[in-house]
Design a protein around this motif. Structure first.
Motif, short mmCIF file in Angstrom:
data_model
loop_
_atom_site.label_atom_id
_atom_site.label_comp_id
_atom_site.label_asym_id
_atom_site.label_seq_id
_atom_site.Cartn_x
_atom_site.Cartn_y
_atom_site.Cartn_z
N PRO A 165 0.82 -1.32 -0.30
CA PRO A 165 0.04 0.04 0.22
C PRO A 165 0.95 0.91 -0.19
O PRO A 165 2.25 0.96 0.61
N THR A 166 0.27 2.15 -0.67
CA THR A 166 0.93 3.45 -0.51
C THR A 166 0.15 4.41 0.56
O THR A 166 0.90 5.37 0.57
N SER A 167 -0.91 3.84 0.78
CA SER A 167 -1.44 4.68 1.48
C SER A 167 -2.38 4.10 2.17
O SER A 167 -3.11 2.68 1.38
N PRO A 190 3.14 -1.35 8.70
CA PRO A 190 4.62 -1.23 9.44
C PRO A 190 5.91 -0.19 8.20
O PRO A 190 6.33 0.34 8.36
N ARG A 191 4.79 -0.42 7.01
CA ARG A 191 5.99 0.80 6.09
C ARG A 191 5.39 1.91 5.27
O ARG A 191 6.47 2.01 4.45
N LEU A 192 4.23 2.23 6.83
CA LEU A 192 3.69 3.44 5.71
C LEU A 192 4.28 4.50 6.23
O LEU A 192 4.31 4.19 7.95
N SER A 193 4.58 5.68 6.81
CA SER A 193 5.23 6.40 7.03
C SER A 193 3.29 6.86 7.86
O SER A 193 2.38 7.14 7.40
N HIS A 194 2.91 7.34 8.87
CA HIS A 194 2.30 8.35 9.97
C HIS A 194 1.37 8.86 8.72
O HIS A 194 -0.30 9.52 9.12
N ASP A 195 1.72 9.42 8.33
CA ASP A 195 0.92 10.93 7.45
C ASP A 195 -0.08 10.24 6.25
O ASP A 195 -0.55 10.71 5.69
N GLN A 222 0.38 1.45 20.09
CA GLN A 222 1.26 2.81 20.51
C GLN A 222 1.19 2.93 18.40
O GLN A 222 2.08 3.94 18.27
N GLN A 223 1.38 2.20 17.92
CA GLN A 223 2.17 2.31 16.69
C GLN A 223 1.34 3.16 16.33
O GLN A 223 1.22 3.53 14.45
N THR A 224 -0.11 3.28 16.03
CA THR A 224 -1.38 3.86 15.63
C THR A 224 -1.06 5.73 16.53
O THR A 224 -1.81 6.41 15.59
N ARG A 225 -0.15 6.26 17.00
CA ARG A 225 0.52 7.44 17.81
C ARG A 225 0.60 8.68 16.39
O ARG A 225 1.49 7.52 16.07
N GLY A 226 0.49 9.53 16.40
CA GLY A 226 0.30 9.91 14.65
C GLY A 226 -0.29 10.00 13.97
O GLY A 226 0.38 10.63 12.93
N TRP A 227 -0.97 8.74 13.84
CA TRP A 227 -2.10 8.51 12.84
C TRP A 227 -2.95 9.88 12.83
O TRP A 227 -3.72 9.72 13.78
N ARG A 228 -3.54 9.94 11.52
CA ARG A 228 -4.77 11.29 11.16
C ARG A 228 -5.90 10.59 11.67
O ARG A 228 -5.91 9.63 11.53
N THR A 229 -6.51 11.11 12.48
CA THR A 229 -7.67 10.54 12.99
C THR A 229 -9.57 11.40 12.79
O THR A 229 -8.52 12.92 12.72
#
Length: 187
Positions: free
Chosen positions: A28-30, A47-52, A72-79
């Motif tokens: 995925p690219t997003s 795991p291969r996607l940046s937060h944005d 924890q891995q979801t911190r920084g993801w846009r909601t």
């Protein structure tokens, strides 16, 4: 044939294995995930996607907060808290006794799957198409225009959400949706 049966059994027991394999085959690219659930984190591992490059959408702010708090891995993801549907309008939103199934479907439809589920209350809420949501925010429009993105609809009724995502669907590499089948789908 026995290898296929063993692989099918393993994937059904470990859905995260299927997601991981798909991510390797179609990177995925997003990722846009509609309907988040910290108790079912299969669609919350990118795991291969940046937060944005990851967007979580849910109709209930507390569910979005719980995901950030416990995974924890979801911190920084846009909601974004939004009720997605096939049209930009309003619709009854039903809070259910099983909070994970709160949404646009009344308890009478969900009782075919969960006989004891009950609506606690209903309120009219504004609805939005995914296409409208993505187009209306410059920070999100890039996600909506990107090819090879993934769209995950882990809520009911997925078909209504998908109907409101016609433009975005044209660019998706993978679409996964939780749907009703059999008698429940006819309701």
């Amino acid at each position: 044939a026995s290898i296929d049966m063993r692989l099918q059994a393993r994937i059904s027991e470990q859905p995260e294995l299927a997601v991981s394999l798909l991510q390797q085959l179609l990177p995925p690219t997003s990722a846009i995930v509609v309907g988040v659930n910290r108790l079912n984190p299969v669609w919350l591992s990118w795991p291969r996607l940046s937060h944005d490059r990851v967007l979580l959408i849910d109709a209930q702010a507390d569910r979005l907060q719980a995901v950030h708090q416990h995974l924890q891995q979801t911190r920084g993801w846009r909601t974004i808290e939004a009720v997605l549907d096939s049209t930009d309008a309003t619709a009854p939103f039903h809070a259910m006794s099983h909070a994970g199934e709160s949404g646009l479907l009344p308890d009478s439809t969900l009782q075919q799957l969960w006989p004891n589920i009950r609506s606690l209350h209903s309120a009219t809420r504004p609805t939005q198409q995914l296409d409208t949501l993505l187009a209306g925010d410059p920070g999100l429009s890039a996600l909506g225009e990107e090819a090879a993105g993934w769209l995950i609809v882990d809520c009911l009724p997925a078909l209504r959400v998908l109907r409101g995502a016609a433009q975005h669907l044209q660019r998706c590499a993978v679409v996964a949706a939780r749907v009703l089948v059999g008698r429940a789908a006819e309701a």
